[in-house]
Design an enzyme around this catalytic site. Sequence first.
Site, PDB file in Angstrom:
ATOM      1  N   HIS A  38       7.057  -7.184 -12.576  1.00 32.55           N
ATOM      2  CA  HIS A  38       8.150  -7.119 -13.548  1.00 32.55           C
ATOM      3  C   HIS A  38       8.051  -5.822 -14.346  1.00 32.55           C
ATOM      4  O   HIS A  38       7.015  -5.500 -14.914  1.00 32.55           O
ATOM      5  CB  HIS A  38       8.058  -8.327 -14.481  1.00 32.55           C
ATOM      6  CG  HIS A  38       9.216  -8.499 -15.397  1.00 32.55           C
ATOM      7  ND1 HIS A  38      10.421  -9.043 -14.997  1.00 32.55           N
ATOM      8  CD2 HIS A  38       9.364  -8.207 -16.711  1.00 32.55           C
ATOM      9  CE1 HIS A  38      11.253  -9.085 -16.023  1.00 32.55           C
ATOM     10  NE2 HIS A  38      10.642  -8.580 -17.080  1.00 32.55           N
ATOM     11  N   SER A  79       4.277  -8.772 -15.865  1.00 30.51           N
ATOM     12  CA  SER A  79       5.000  -7.706 -16.552  1.00 30.51           C
ATOM     13  C   SER A  79       4.050  -6.592 -16.965  1.00 30.51           C
ATOM     14  O   SER A  79       3.172  -6.783 -17.806  1.00 30.51           O
ATOM     15  CB  SER A  79       5.702  -8.256 -17.795  1.00 30.51           C
ATOM     16  OG  SER A  79       6.167  -7.179 -18.582  1.00 30.51           O
ATOM     17  N   HIS A  97      13.790  -5.167 -15.102  1.00 29.29           N
ATOM     18  CA  HIS A  97      14.534  -5.817 -16.189  1.00 29.29           C
ATOM     19  C   HIS A  97      15.066  -4.743 -17.127  1.00 29.29           C
ATOM     20  O   HIS A  97      14.318  -4.143 -17.886  1.00 29.29           O
ATOM     21  CB  HIS A  97      13.565  -6.776 -16.909  1.00 29.29           C
ATOM     22  CG  HIS A  97      14.148  -7.468 -18.095  1.00 29.29           C
ATOM     23  ND1 HIS A  97      13.367  -8.161 -19.001  1.00 29.29           N
ATOM     24  CD2 HIS A  97      15.428  -7.600 -18.539  1.00 29.29           C
ATOM     25  CE1 HIS A  97      14.146  -8.676 -19.944  1.00 29.29           C
ATOM     26  NE2 HIS A  97      15.392  -8.342 -19.693  1.00 29.29           N
ATOM     27  N   MET A 152      15.992 -15.534 -21.197  1.00 25.75           N
ATOM     28  CA  MET A 152      14.943 -14.978 -22.067  1.00 25.75           C
ATOM     29  C   MET A 152      14.381 -16.085 -22.951  1.00 25.75           C
ATOM     30  O   MET A 152      15.118 -16.834 -23.588  1.00 25.75           O
ATOM     31  CB  MET A 152      15.507 -13.861 -22.946  1.00 25.75           C
ATOM     32  CG  MET A 152      15.787 -12.549 -22.218  1.00 25.75           C
ATOM     33  SD  MET A 152      14.364 -11.830 -21.349  1.00 25.75           S
ATOM     34  CE  MET A 152      13.207 -11.540 -22.698  1.00 25.75           C
ATOM     35  N   MET A 189      16.758  -3.528 -20.251  1.00 25.90           N
ATOM     36  CA  MET A 189      17.186  -3.853 -21.616  1.00 25.90           C
ATOM     37  C   MET A 189      17.809  -2.587 -22.180  1.00 25.90           C
ATOM     38  O   MET A 189      17.248  -1.923 -23.060  1.00 25.90           O
ATOM     39  CB  MET A 189      15.972  -4.323 -22.433  1.00 25.90           C
ATOM     40  CG  MET A 189      15.530  -5.729 -22.035  1.00 25.90           C
ATOM     41  SD  MET A 189      13.871  -6.142 -22.607  1.00 25.90           S
ATOM     42  CE  MET A 189      12.916  -5.464 -21.255  1.00 25.90           C
ATOM     43  N   MET A 238      13.332  -0.331 -21.603  1.00 23.37           N
ATOM     44  CA  MET A 238      13.947  -0.493 -22.933  1.00 23.37           C
ATOM     45  C   MET A 238      14.447   0.849 -23.437  1.00 23.37           C
ATOM     46  O   MET A 238      13.750   1.863 -23.289  1.00 23.37           O
ATOM     47  CB  MET A 238      12.906  -1.019 -23.913  1.00 23.37           C
ATOM     48  CG  MET A 238      12.268  -2.316 -23.498  1.00 23.37           C
ATOM     49  SD  MET A 238      11.070  -2.812 -24.738  1.00 23.37           S
ATOM     50  CE  MET A 238      10.447  -4.318 -23.989  1.00 23.37           C
ATOM     51  N   ASP A 260       9.797  -3.653 -17.292  1.00 24.81           N
ATOM     52  CA  ASP A 260      10.691  -3.741 -18.448  1.00 24.81           C
ATOM     53  C   ASP A 260      11.139  -2.363 -18.903  1.00 24.81           C
ATOM     54  O   ASP A 260      10.327  -1.562 -19.359  1.00 24.81           O
ATOM     55  CB  ASP A 260       9.955  -4.407 -19.617  1.00 24.81           C
ATOM     56  CG  ASP A 260       9.779  -5.895 -19.425  1.00 24.81           C
ATOM     57  OD1 ASP A 260      10.791  -6.580 -19.168  1.00 24.81           O
ATOM     58  OD2 ASP A 260       8.637  -6.378 -19.531  1.00 24.81           O
ATOM     59  N   ASP A 294      11.184 -15.343 -19.127  1.00 22.29           N
ATOM     60  CA  ASP A 294      10.486 -14.129 -19.538  1.00 22.29           C
ATOM     61  C   ASP A 294      10.210 -14.185 -21.037  1.00 22.29           C
ATOM     62  O   ASP A 294      11.141 -14.196 -21.840  1.00 22.29           O
ATOM     63  CB  ASP A 294      11.377 -12.925 -19.188  1.00 22.29           C
ATOM     64  CG  ASP A 294      10.732 -11.591 -19.526  1.00 22.29           C
ATOM     65  OD1 ASP A 294       9.549 -11.559 -19.898  1.00 22.29           O
ATOM     66  OD2 ASP A 294      11.441 -10.561 -19.406  1.00 22.29           O
TER      67      ASP A 294
HETATM   68  C1  DX5 Z   1      10.150  -8.630 -23.486  1.00 18.10           C
HETATM   69  C2  DX5 Z   1       9.967  -8.338 -22.031  1.00 18.10           C
HETATM   70  C3  DX5 Z   1       8.926  -9.153 -21.360  1.00 18.10           C
HETATM   71  C4  DX5 Z   1       7.533  -8.993 -21.880  1.00 18.10           C
HETATM   72  C5  DX5 Z   1       6.905 -10.347 -21.810  1.00 18.10           C
HETATM   73  O1  DX5 Z   1      11.296  -8.001 -23.926  1.00 18.10           O
HETATM   74  O2  DX5 Z   1      11.182  -8.553 -21.331  1.00 18.10           O
HETATM   75  O3  DX5 Z   1       8.954  -8.981 -19.958  1.00 18.10           O
HETATM   76  O4  DX5 Z   1       6.743  -8.103 -21.145  1.00 18.10           O
HETATM   77  O5  DX5 Z   1       5.660 -10.294 -22.409  1.00 18.10           O
HETATM   78  P1  DX5 Z   1       4.810 -11.590 -22.735  1.00 18.10           P
HETATM   79  O6  DX5 Z   1       4.561 -12.310 -21.452  1.00 18.10           O
HETATM   80  O7  DX5 Z   1       3.582 -11.024 -23.356  1.00 18.10           O
HETATM   81  O8  DX5 Z   1       5.626 -12.414 -23.698  1.00 18.10           O
HETATM   82 ZN    ZN Z   2      11.163  -8.569 -19.116  1.00 26.27          ZN
END
Ligand code: DX5
Ligand code: ZN
Length: 217
Positions: free
Chosen positions: A32, A7, A65, A136, A67, A36, A34, A174
């Site tokens: 990955h 990620s 991903h 998650m 969010m 947000m 993310d 994740d």
């Molecule tokens: C959190 C993200 C993850 C995050 C995971 O909302 O969806 O993908 O990057 O990070 P680690 O591996 O540090 O928990």
């Molecule tokens: Zn993620």
Amino acid sequence: MNILSPSILAADFKNLGQQIADVDAAGAPYLHVDVMDGTFVPSISFGMPVIKSIRSASDMVFDVHLMIVDPIRYIEEFVKSGADIITFHLEATDEPQAVIDKIHSFGKKAGISIKPGTPVEALEPYLDKVDMILVMTVEPGFGGQPFIESSYDKIKATRKMLNDRGLDTDVQVDGGITKDNIKKVIAAGANVIVAGSSVFRGDARENAKELIKLMEA
Ligand code: DX5
Ligand code: ZN
């Protein structure tokens, strides 16, 4: 097949191209990404321009991903930016099937995700409709959080629901994945493993290599 998906949320953004090249060289097949929106989750990360930019520099599978609330609004733009797999949150939409259909209409893989508080039974109507299920293992929104231990039971239950239906759909985890628990999440039934901090804190290439080795053993 077990797949590592580093990620980039935890990457050093001033060296993003090099960080991606490092995890690619280590053998990670997915990246990955993310996204947000500050509404579905408290934080804001990055969006289309960043994905477009790194797309031109990498052949890895972009595992995006989302969010974000009402993800259907942005599916086309994420496809155009270079997403290969698009995962959205069941909790973020009133029309999960329409989101899945939209992703598939562009020939891309669709994933559906549940937050730690959402029961696996909520996935039931979509099990045979999606390409991946993301369980998650932390509350979405931030990297670097500790793995929620009750997630093992959710991973097992998700894999069982799929097995009972004769489906070999990917199960992604994740959040909080480390060298210490990666084998345990795989044993529970996960096969696509997201790792942020445990890859990008320190030597990304070496960390990714080590995680991949643990996944194979
Ligand atoms: C959190 C993200 C993850 C995050 C995971 O909302 O969806 O993908 O990057 O990070 P680690 O591996 O540090 O928990
Ligand atoms: Zn993620």
